[in-house]
Design a protein around this motif. Sequence first.
Motif, short mmCIF file in Angstrom:
data_model
loop_
_atom_site.label_atom_id
_atom_site.label_comp_id
_atom_site.label_asym_id
_atom_site.label_seq_id
_atom_site.Cartn_x
_atom_site.Cartn_y
_atom_site.Cartn_z
N ASN A 134 -5.77 -91.67 125.13
CA ASN A 134 -5.35 -90.35 125.61
C ASN A 134 -5.28 -89.31 124.50
N PHE A 135 -4.98 -89.76 123.28
CA PHE A 135 -4.83 -88.81 122.18
C PHE A 135 -5.48 -89.33 120.91
N TYR A 136 -5.89 -88.38 120.09
CA TYR A 136 -6.47 -88.72 118.80
C TYR A 136 -5.75 -87.94 117.71
N VAL A 137 -5.61 -88.58 116.57
CA VAL A 137 -4.93 -87.94 115.45
C VAL A 137 -5.80 -88.14 114.21
N LEU A 138 -5.88 -87.10 113.40
CA LEU A 138 -6.58 -87.23 112.13
C LEU A 138 -5.55 -87.04 111.03
N ILE A 139 -5.42 -88.05 110.18
CA ILE A 139 -4.48 -87.94 109.06
C ILE A 139 -5.29 -87.94 107.78
N GLU A 140 -5.01 -86.96 106.92
CA GLU A 140 -5.68 -86.93 105.63
C GLU A 140 -4.62 -86.99 104.53
N THR A 141 -4.89 -87.78 103.51
CA THR A 141 -4.00 -87.79 102.35
C THR A 141 -4.82 -87.40 101.12
N GLY B 260 3.27 -100.18 117.31
CA GLY B 260 2.75 -99.67 118.57
C GLY B 260 2.52 -98.17 118.63
N LEU B 261 2.78 -97.45 117.54
CA LEU B 261 2.54 -96.00 117.55
C LEU B 261 1.05 -95.69 117.58
N ILE B 262 0.29 -96.56 116.96
CA ILE B 262 -1.16 -96.37 116.92
C ILE B 262 -1.81 -97.43 117.80
N SER B 263 -2.76 -97.02 118.67
CA SER B 263 -3.43 -98.05 119.47
C SER B 263 -4.69 -98.55 118.79
N ASP B 264 -5.35 -97.69 118.06
CA ASP B 264 -6.54 -98.13 117.33
C ASP B 264 -6.83 -97.08 116.26
N GLY B 265 -7.69 -97.43 115.34
CA GLY B 265 -7.99 -96.43 114.31
C GLY B 265 -9.03 -96.93 113.35
N VAL B 266 -9.62 -96.00 112.60
CA VAL B 266 -10.57 -96.35 111.56
C VAL B 266 -10.23 -95.55 110.31
N LEU B 267 -10.57 -96.12 109.18
CA LEU B 267 -10.29 -95.47 107.91
C LEU B 267 -11.64 -95.19 107.25
N ALA B 268 -11.87 -93.93 106.88
CA ALA B 268 -13.17 -93.58 106.29
C ALA B 268 -13.36 -94.35 104.99
N GLN B 269 -14.55 -94.95 104.84
CA GLN B 269 -14.84 -95.72 103.63
C GLN B 269 -15.65 -94.91 102.62
N ASP B 270 -16.22 -93.81 103.07
CA ASP B 270 -16.94 -92.95 102.13
C ASP B 270 -16.87 -91.50 102.62
N VAL C 39 -9.16 -88.60 98.17
CA VAL C 39 -8.91 -88.09 99.52
C VAL C 39 -9.20 -89.23 100.49
N ASN C 40 -8.26 -89.52 101.37
CA ASN C 40 -8.50 -90.55 102.37
C ASN C 40 -8.24 -90.00 103.76
N ILE C 41 -9.03 -90.46 104.70
CA ILE C 41 -8.91 -89.93 106.05
C ILE C 41 -8.94 -91.04 107.08
N ALA C 42 -7.96 -90.98 107.98
CA ALA C 42 -7.92 -91.94 109.07
C ALA C 42 -8.09 -91.23 110.39
N PHE C 43 -8.84 -91.86 111.26
CA PHE C 43 -9.09 -91.34 112.60
C PHE C 43 -8.39 -92.31 113.55
N ILE C 44 -7.42 -91.78 114.29
CA ILE C 44 -6.48 -92.66 114.98
C ILE C 44 -6.42 -92.36 116.47
N ALA C 45 -6.22 -93.40 117.27
CA ALA C 45 -5.99 -93.19 118.70
C ALA C 45 -4.54 -93.53 119.03
N CYS C 46 -3.93 -92.72 119.88
CA CYS C 46 -2.55 -92.97 120.33
C CYS C 46 -2.54 -92.97 121.85
N LYS C 47 -1.60 -93.74 122.39
CA LYS C 47 -1.62 -93.85 123.85
C LYS C 47 -1.00 -92.65 124.55
#
Lengths: 251, 574
Positions: B386-393, B416-426, B327-335
Amino acid sequence: MKVLVAVKRVVDYAVKIRVKPDKSGVETQNVKMSMNPFCEIALEEALRIKEAGLASEVVAVSMGSAQCVDTLRTGLAMGADRGIHVEATGALYPLTVAKVLKALVEVEKPRLIIMGKQAIDDDCNQTGQMVAGLLGWPQGTFASKVLLDREKQLATVEREVDGGLETLCLDLPAVITTDLRLNQPRYATLPNIMKAKSKVIKKYTPQELNVEIKSDLEVIEVTEPPKRKAGVIVSSVDELIDKLKNEAHVI
Amino acid sequence: MMEKCRATRRLFSHSFKSLFNHRSVSDHSTLRSASVFTHHFSDNGQRCIPLFQLQKSDLLARASFSRDYKQTFWPPLGRGLGGMMCALQFRSFGSAGTKIQRNPSFATLNSDDVTYFKGVLGEKNVVQDEDRLEFVNADWMHKYKGSSRLLLLPTTTDQVSQILKYCNSRHLAVVPQGGNTGLVGGSVPVFDEVIISMSSMNNIVDFDKVSGMLVCEAGCILENLISFLDNQGFIMPLDLGAKGSCQIGGNVSTNAGGLRLIRHGSLHGNVLGLEAVLANGNVLDMLGTLRKDNTGYDLKHLFIGSEGSLGIVTKVSILTPPKLSSVNIAFIACKDYLSCQRLLLEAKRKLGEILSAFEFWDSEAMDLVLNHLEGVRNPLPPSVHNFYVLIETTSSDESYDKEKLEAFLLRSMESGLISDGVLAQDINQASSFWRIREGIPEALMRAGPIYKYDLSLPVENMYNLVEEMRVRLAQKAKVVGYGHLGDGNLHLNISAPQYDDMILAQVEPYVYEWTSKHRGSISAEHGLGLMKANEIFYSKSHETVQVMASIKKLLDPNGILNPYKVLPHSLSTH
Ligand SMILES: Cc1cc2nc3c(=O)[nH]c(=O)nc-3n(C[C@H](O)[C@H](O)[C@H](O)COP(=O)(O)OP(=O)(O)OC[C@H]3O[C@@H](n4cnc5c(N)ncnc54)[C@H](O)[C@@H]3O)c2cc1C
């Protein structure tokens, strides 16, 4: 100044540990593996030291199976500059790890080694002390605060001890092991993950470092702790006293 | 340690009393039923005189159903009654102009009834204790409150059947209650309905490790099922922020959607069988465990999402997928919202088979979480997004999955769809990302009064509604948008300094009309409950609603099951 950080790949902290049916060890097949949390703290501290302009390079080292590269990638994505993977199959015990680290110190010549106070899988809490012993360097274990003085080549380490704080002053080069409250590690951001792609991970074998993998220890059996029995509600003080006396044998 | 988000109300109990004190609205019928109860059940020995005879006309004339809890309405009355106000219960309605009266065809509870129930359930499962009743009379948001004087805790299907049979013959109205986390006022009584709580029916009946078929009683708490399955190497096909309290019976009765619907589909697909008790006490055994069964009308679907208005669900059989290791999860910011939307399209295309969640929220929601929940920190470097997105695979291959997600994210960052983001490492990091998304309802609750809307809308103009509401409300309230973007489900929340008719008038019926105009649904997953029973026509035709009413009449001719909910009051009163 170069900082060497040891990072261990362990069963994820949040995973419920299962013992293998043959009692030879803990199940790691199909189990989520992550960086040892104390190692994350060690790496974070090294990165902060570098960001404060007190170190020029942070090198992350991991030992073990081929998948340790994933753990190193995490370290690089957090901000380490380079990775070193010492590939070894089979169990690695603290003394062996300490010998490998000593050999790497001779190659890399760091002025500071930071590592976790223990790994959450075997809970040995020995490696940092052993490396310091082998190298003849001073050690600041269980650090909850680290301050470096570049001029004087000193590290001031605060450690949480029973009943208060102890402050140690170490001459560099030195070994520091990290406690939980030292810092809060950062997340791996996408730009840093991207940068990490082009960072180098150098591979060694223990033979190349002239370290023989062996141990004087043999694991005989690994078993689960006994299941906790459900509590009982006693109906009177007398019953409680009776149970404490005759069943628990504590009074 | 994995911090689990539990929607327990213990957290809020300290503010429980004060919340109600200034939020009460009432009408003559509440007063009437409450006073009758006091007459019968006064615990402290005070005999309260039934009031309705002398006050009724007066109250009728003055009854106002607006929710600004007219101070002018209660105090004079209260003073006049002195100590006799003891058992008055207050309640508030979610929707403007809800005029609702206690259905006079319902009987009121008497001591013979209580004796009967004690005979069926035993003393301890018949609860009349004030404190416990206060708790089950009020909903999770502290927005709806009934005045039931009786809580029943059946432990078997047979007991449920006996209770309902009796209530039906006596014309005693009942409200089925699960974990009481529902957000539309469906799980609490409106007046004095007897509360039938399913929490004591919490056994796992059977689990088949080959097929992944779980059969369990309706009162099993979702999180307990999740941990049970985890040990077996399986997962529940649904997950939601309320998992620590909500029950599978409640999930089924509301057809809850939640965070994994994008991957596993709705409960209409995953629930393979049900056992339900009808109003007359008949037990419908539809507890099949077959994936395919085309014999006649598939009646279980009537109970999925009917919010306790057609029967009480007592057992559920549900198909559970195997737990995959990666399971992987990214926490993303979008403009902007357009980027979130395009990212969703891309994710569906490029992550297709491994995508298991796609959630979004705006910066207002993020601020609320950071300000109101302890121990939550923004995983991103400080910067305004302005916006945050959580994507899980989720997949079976750790390195393949991670590589694929990483490559996708990096490409989206370059484009440019994503302005910043982090990927969970654990796992710890992963749970801290989920904590932010799942903590939004809790943070909103803590921030103060809320008007909640749960809408299905076409993704492309979903967020326009949030922006329009901001313009309409100007500075009067905070407008927050979040939800299951992958399913086209917007949670529009209006967080106000106090419940205020002026604000409500700006919001309703505007939100419903807007949704209807865009061919959306005014209830994507929470149900209609009491809040939206009268608004059903915004999403369903008259002909359809008529058929619903006929089905209701057929299965529950006396209308005792969860009255005043789901269907418009004009159709369901007798
Ligand atoms: C923090 C939070 C997050 C949430 N997130 C989501 C989400 O992501 N997706 C979503 O869909 N919903 C969500 N919800 C709302 C959701 O509807 C409920 O959480 C859940 O499905 C209801 O289960 P419950 O057991 O609490 O039912 P209750 O609230 O007790 O009851 C809900 C309705 O079902 C009826 N009912 C309950 N049990 C039975 C039964 N055994 N037989 C017949 N009728 C019954 C009740 O009468 C009532 O009408 C959330 C709620 C909270 C508080």
